[in-house]
Design a protein around this motif. Sequence first.
Motif, PDB file in Angstrom:
ATOM      1  N   MET A 177       0.852  -1.184   0.000  1.00  0.00           N
ATOM      2  CA  MET A 177       0.000   0.000   0.000  1.00  0.00           C
ATOM      3  C   MET A 177       0.889   1.234   0.000  1.00  0.00           C
ATOM      4  O   MET A 177       1.807   1.345   0.817  1.00  0.00           O
ATOM      5  CB  MET A 177      -0.905  -0.001   1.235  1.00  0.00           C
ATOM      6  N   LEU A 178       0.666   2.133  -0.920  1.00  0.00           N
ATOM      7  CA  LEU A 178       1.444   3.362  -1.025  1.00  0.00           C
ATOM      8  C   LEU A 178       0.557   4.550  -0.666  1.00  0.00           C
ATOM      9  O   LEU A 178      -0.578   4.661  -1.149  1.00  0.00           O
ATOM     10  CB  LEU A 178       1.995   3.520  -2.444  1.00  0.00           C
ATOM     11  N   VAL A 179       1.083   5.413   0.183  1.00  0.00           N
ATOM     12  CA  VAL A 179       0.326   6.583   0.633  1.00  0.00           C
ATOM     13  C   VAL A 179       1.019   7.854   0.159  1.00  0.00           C
ATOM     14  O   VAL A 179       2.185   8.091   0.473  1.00  0.00           O
ATOM     15  CB  VAL A 179       0.207   6.602   2.174  1.00  0.00           C
ATOM     16  N   PHE A 180       0.307   8.639  -0.636  1.00  0.00           N
ATOM     17  CA  PHE A 180       0.816   9.928  -1.109  1.00  0.00           C
ATOM     18  C   PHE A 180      -0.157  11.015  -0.633  1.00  0.00           C
ATOM     19  O   PHE A 180      -1.155  11.301  -1.298  1.00  0.00           O
ATOM     20  CB  PHE A 180       0.931   9.948  -2.633  1.00  0.00           C
ATOM     21  N   GLY A 181       0.112  11.576   0.526  1.00  0.00           N
ATOM     22  CA  GLY A 181      -0.802  12.555   1.092  1.00  0.00           C
ATOM     23  C   GLY A 181      -2.124  11.901   1.450  1.00  0.00           C
ATOM     24  O   GLY A 181      -2.176  10.995   2.274  1.00  0.00           O
ATOM     25  N   LEU A 182      -3.196  12.328   0.798  1.00  0.00           N
ATOM     26  CA  LEU A 182      -4.516  11.757   1.036  1.00  0.00           C
ATOM     27  C   LEU A 182      -4.853  10.638   0.043  1.00  0.00           C
ATOM     28  O   LEU A 182      -5.944  10.056   0.092  1.00  0.00           O
ATOM     29  CB  LEU A 182      -5.585  12.853   0.946  1.00  0.00           C
ATOM     30  N   ILE A 183      -3.931  10.339  -0.857  1.00  0.00           N
ATOM     31  CA  ILE A 183      -4.172   9.327  -1.890  1.00  0.00           C
ATOM     32  C   ILE A 183      -3.514   8.010  -1.479  1.00  0.00           C
ATOM     33  O   ILE A 183      -2.332   7.972  -1.147  1.00  0.00           O
ATOM     34  CB  ILE A 183      -3.620   9.790  -3.260  1.00  0.00           C
ATOM     35  N   VAL A 184      -4.285   6.941  -1.502  1.00  0.00           N
ATOM     36  CA  VAL A 184      -3.774   5.607  -1.172  1.00  0.00           C
ATOM     37  C   VAL A 184      -3.905   4.711  -2.404  1.00  0.00           C
ATOM     38  O   VAL A 184      -5.002   4.595  -2.981  1.00  0.00           O
ATOM     39  CB  VAL A 184      -4.544   4.979   0.011  1.00  0.00           C
ATOM     40  N   THR A 185      -2.827   4.106  -2.833  1.00  0.00           N
ATOM     41  CA  THR A 185      -2.851   3.200  -3.974  1.00  0.00           C
ATOM     42  C   THR A 185      -2.265   1.849  -3.564  1.00  0.00           C
ATOM     43  O   THR A 185      -1.499   1.753  -2.600  1.00  0.00           O
ATOM     44  CB  THR A 185      -2.034   3.774  -5.157  1.00  0.00           C
ATOM     45  N   PHE A 186      -2.634   0.810  -4.330  1.00  0.00           N
ATOM     46  CA  PHE A 186      -2.146  -0.541  -4.065  1.00  0.00           C
ATOM     47  C   PHE A 186      -1.440  -1.074  -5.307  1.00  0.00           C
ATOM     48  O   PHE A 186      -1.841  -0.770  -6.437  1.00  0.00           O
ATOM     49  CB  PHE A 186      -3.313  -1.466  -3.689  1.00  0.00           C
ATOM     50  N   ARG A 187      -0.425  -1.866  -5.080  1.00  0.00           N
ATOM     51  CA  ARG A 187       0.287  -2.442  -6.213  1.00  0.00           C
ATOM     52  C   ARG A 187       0.918  -3.776  -5.809  1.00  0.00           C
ATOM     53  O   ARG A 187       1.134  -4.044  -4.629  1.00  0.00           O
ATOM     54  CB  ARG A 187       1.385  -1.514  -6.721  1.00  0.00           C
ATOM     55  N   ARG A 188       1.186  -4.589  -6.813  1.00  0.00           N
ATOM     56  CA  ARG A 188       1.921  -5.832  -6.612  1.00  0.00           C
ATOM     57  C   ARG A 188       3.269  -5.694  -7.297  1.00  0.00           C
ATOM     58  O   ARG A 188       3.353  -5.308  -8.457  1.00  0.00           O
ATOM     59  CB  ARG A 188       1.150  -7.019  -7.178  1.00  0.00           C
ATOM     60  N   THR A 189       4.309  -6.020  -6.569  1.00  0.00           N
ATOM     61  CA  THR A 189       5.672  -5.913  -7.081  1.00  0.00           C
ATOM     62  C   THR A 189       6.335  -7.274  -7.018  1.00  0.00           C
ATOM     63  O   THR A 189       6.160  -8.019  -6.060  1.00  0.00           O
ATOM     64  CB  THR A 189       6.492  -4.908  -6.252  1.00  0.00           C
ATOM     65  N   VAL A 190       7.096  -7.591  -8.042  1.00  0.00           N
ATOM     66  CA  VAL A 190       7.800  -8.873  -8.105  1.00  0.00           C
ATOM     67  C   VAL A 190       9.295  -8.644  -7.908  1.00  0.00           C
ATOM     68  O   VAL A 190       9.899  -7.829  -8.609  1.00  0.00           O
ATOM     69  CB  VAL A 190       7.562  -9.567  -9.465  1.00  0.00           C
ATOM     70  N   ARG A 191       9.859  -9.343  -6.938  1.00  0.00           N
ATOM     71  CA  ARG A 191      11.303  -9.292  -6.714  1.00  0.00           C
ATOM     72  C   ARG A 191      11.884 -10.690  -6.869  1.00  0.00           C
ATOM     73  O   ARG A 191      11.255 -11.689  -6.502  1.00  0.00           O
ATOM     74  CB  ARG A 191      11.637  -8.747  -5.320  1.00  0.00           C
ATOM     75  N   VAL A 192      13.089 -10.763  -7.415  1.00  0.00           N
ATOM     76  CA  VAL A 192      13.754 -12.048  -7.648  1.00  0.00           C
ATOM     77  C   VAL A 192      15.098 -12.055  -6.932  1.00  0.00           C
ATOM     78  O   VAL A 192      15.918 -11.144  -7.130  1.00  0.00           O
ATOM     79  CB  VAL A 192      13.956 -12.310  -9.156  1.00  0.00           C
ATOM     80  N   TYR A 193      15.293 -13.060  -6.103  1.00  0.00           N
ATOM     81  CA  TYR A 193      16.563 -13.223  -5.388  1.00  0.00           C
ATOM     82  C   TYR A 193      17.468 -14.168  -6.170  1.00  0.00           C
ATOM     83  O   TYR A 193      17.043 -15.219  -6.656  1.00  0.00           O
ATOM     84  CB  TYR A 193      16.332 -13.786  -3.992  1.00  0.00           C
ATOM     85  N   SER A 194      18.744 -13.798  -6.275  1.00  0.00           N
ATOM     86  CA  SER A 194      19.766 -14.622  -6.917  1.00  0.00           C
ATOM     87  C   SER A 194      20.751 -15.091  -5.862  1.00  0.00           C
ATOM     88  O   SER A 194      21.315 -14.278  -5.124  1.00  0.00           O
ATOM     89  CB  SER A 194      20.499 -13.811  -8.000  1.00  0.00           C
ATOM     90  N   LEU A 195      20.957 -16.412  -5.767  1.00  0.00           N
ATOM     91  CA  LEU A 195      21.915 -16.935  -4.791  1.00  0.00           C
ATOM     92  C   LEU A 195      23.337 -16.546  -5.176  1.00  0.00           C
ATOM     93  O   LEU A 195      24.169 -16.272  -4.313  1.00  0.00           O
ATOM     94  CB  LEU A 195      21.788 -18.455  -4.682  1.00  0.00           C
ATOM     95  N   LYS A 196      23.632 -16.517  -6.470  1.00  0.00           N
ATOM     96  CA  LYS A 196      24.977 -16.118  -6.916  1.00  0.00           C
ATOM     97  C   LYS A 196      25.288 -14.690  -6.498  1.00  0.00           C
ATOM     98  O   LYS A 196      26.382 -14.398  -5.992  1.00  0.00           O
ATOM     99  CB  LYS A 196      25.087 -16.249  -8.436  1.00  0.00           C
ATOM    100  N   ALA A 197      24.337 -13.794  -6.713  1.00  0.00           N
ATOM    101  CA  ALA A 197      24.561 -12.383  -6.377  1.00  0.00           C
ATOM    102  C   ALA A 197      24.245 -12.107  -4.915  1.00  0.00           C
ATOM    103  O   ALA A 197      24.664 -11.070  -4.387  1.00  0.00           O
ATOM    104  CB  ALA A 197      23.697 -11.499  -7.270  1.00  0.00           C
ATOM    105  N   ASP A 198      23.528 -13.011  -4.268  1.00  0.00           N
ATOM    106  CA  ASP A 198      23.085 -12.845  -2.888  1.00  0.00           C
ATOM    107  C   ASP A 198      22.379 -11.504  -2.702  1.00  0.00           C
ATOM    108  O   ASP A 198      22.660 -10.733  -1.782  1.00  0.00           O
ATOM    109  CB  ASP A 198      24.268 -12.954  -1.913  1.00  0.00           C
ATOM    110  N   SER A 199      21.430 -11.243  -3.593  1.00  0.00           N
ATOM    111  CA  SER A 199      20.701  -9.969  -3.511  1.00  0.00           C
ATOM    112  C   SER A 199      19.353 -10.097  -4.212  1.00  0.00           C
ATOM    113  O   SER A 199      19.146 -10.986  -5.047  1.00  0.00           O
ATOM    114  CB  SER A 199      21.514  -8.836  -4.152  1.00  0.00           C
ATOM    115  N   TRP A 200      18.460  -9.161  -3.857  1.00  0.00           N
ATOM    116  CA  TRP A 200      17.149  -9.078  -4.486  1.00  0.00           C
ATOM    117  C   TRP A 200      17.176  -8.058  -5.608  1.00  0.00           C
ATOM    118  O   TRP A 200      17.743  -6.979  -5.464  1.00  0.00           O
ATOM    119  CB  TRP A 200      16.091  -8.655  -3.471  1.00  0.00           C
ATOM    120  N   GLY A 201      16.538  -8.401  -6.707  1.00  0.00           N
ATOM    121  CA  GLY A 201      16.359  -7.451  -7.789  1.00  0.00           C
ATOM    122  C   GLY A 201      14.873  -7.220  -8.013  1.00  0.00           C
ATOM    123  O   GLY A 201      14.038  -7.892  -7.429  1.00  0.00           O
TER     124      GLY A 201
END
Length: 374
Positions: A177-201
């Motif tokens: 949930m993202l809040v910008f002042g009085l405006i509230v929006t919803f979104r779905r975000t996809v993140r991918v973890y790599s074991l080689k890089a040991d990080s989320w993208g």
Amino acid sequence: MKTVKAEKTTDHLPKEIMEEILCRLPVKPLSRFKCVSPSWRSLISSKQFIKTHLQRSKKIESFADQRIILTCKGKLKACSLSSLLTESVTRVDSFDFFPMNSSNDIVIVGSCNGLICILVDKCRFFLLNPSTREFKELPDFFTGAMFPKNLGSISAYGFGFDESSGDYKICAVCYSMLVFGLIVTFRRTVRVYSLKADSWGVSSLFYKHDICSYGAAKFMSGKFHWITGFLTDPKWEVVCFDLKSETFETVKQPSCMEGYKRPSLGVLEGCLCVFSDYSPNDTFDVWIWNEYGVEDSWAKYVTIPYQSVTNYVTPLFVLPSGEVLFTCGSEFFIYNKRDNCVRQQHTIDFDRDRDRDSEAELYTESVVSLVLGD
């Protein structure tokens, strides 16, 4: 008596022969043999040896290296598949090497090549190798202003191996949930973890599907698979996430499964399967996709009368005899198609629970490391 080092006694054996011998051994003795000498440790830990040993384990038609991990009441335990299928009572072992901090919220993200991914408290990912007793907590999923922890939750996830890059990856879908002042929006975000890089993208800022199935994906043919749709809706589809391209695609509901309300996905005999107790005929049906990608290759694998099974059962494994092993929470059942009979397999040292939230996952013991080389 004079002690002779194992390294000296095998000097006369070519390296190729020694590697061939070690590759045939189970994981537990291999872990001990790392202590024999530096050369043995180097060999058993090498990338090529790990790959060869894993390939050999998968080809052997035996239950020796097959185990089942279970979650129930905030605990992780495991048992031998061989013992479960051949003995009257099976002992369940605790994961005493992994500090779970008495969490009551542990789910299995997936298993692949002996590695297991779990999600703790809906925000902390861990990778485990129960065979080598290694574990690793992954970097925080909620990092930066784009992913505020108090305004987001992880709703769907999957764990698998990307053969194109030789990398283990985790895909996680976050509903925020993202809040910008009085405006509230919803979104779905996809993140991918790599074991080689040991990080989320970040794979995709906006998840394109309005209705997303929650929970763990089934990994097959280099892709994660989820069922989308509402529980009582007879219309559904399968959403896939390709690990190589990190893109989404959909598989429409097969015409042969019209009338099945919100089924579940599984993997049997190396094939994606669909099972549902919301069938048009009031039976528990399992359909299997014999040839991945070919729409008309779906076939009904087994049909079980409703009175023969309990609610919330999940097919886990097919025995050489054709019998099917099912789980129901932390309990196990075997269905025999020939006599239409169900028998329960008993375990000890495990809390009895038929809760739907309890999970079981099959994995193969391996010496795969949590540290990947280039």
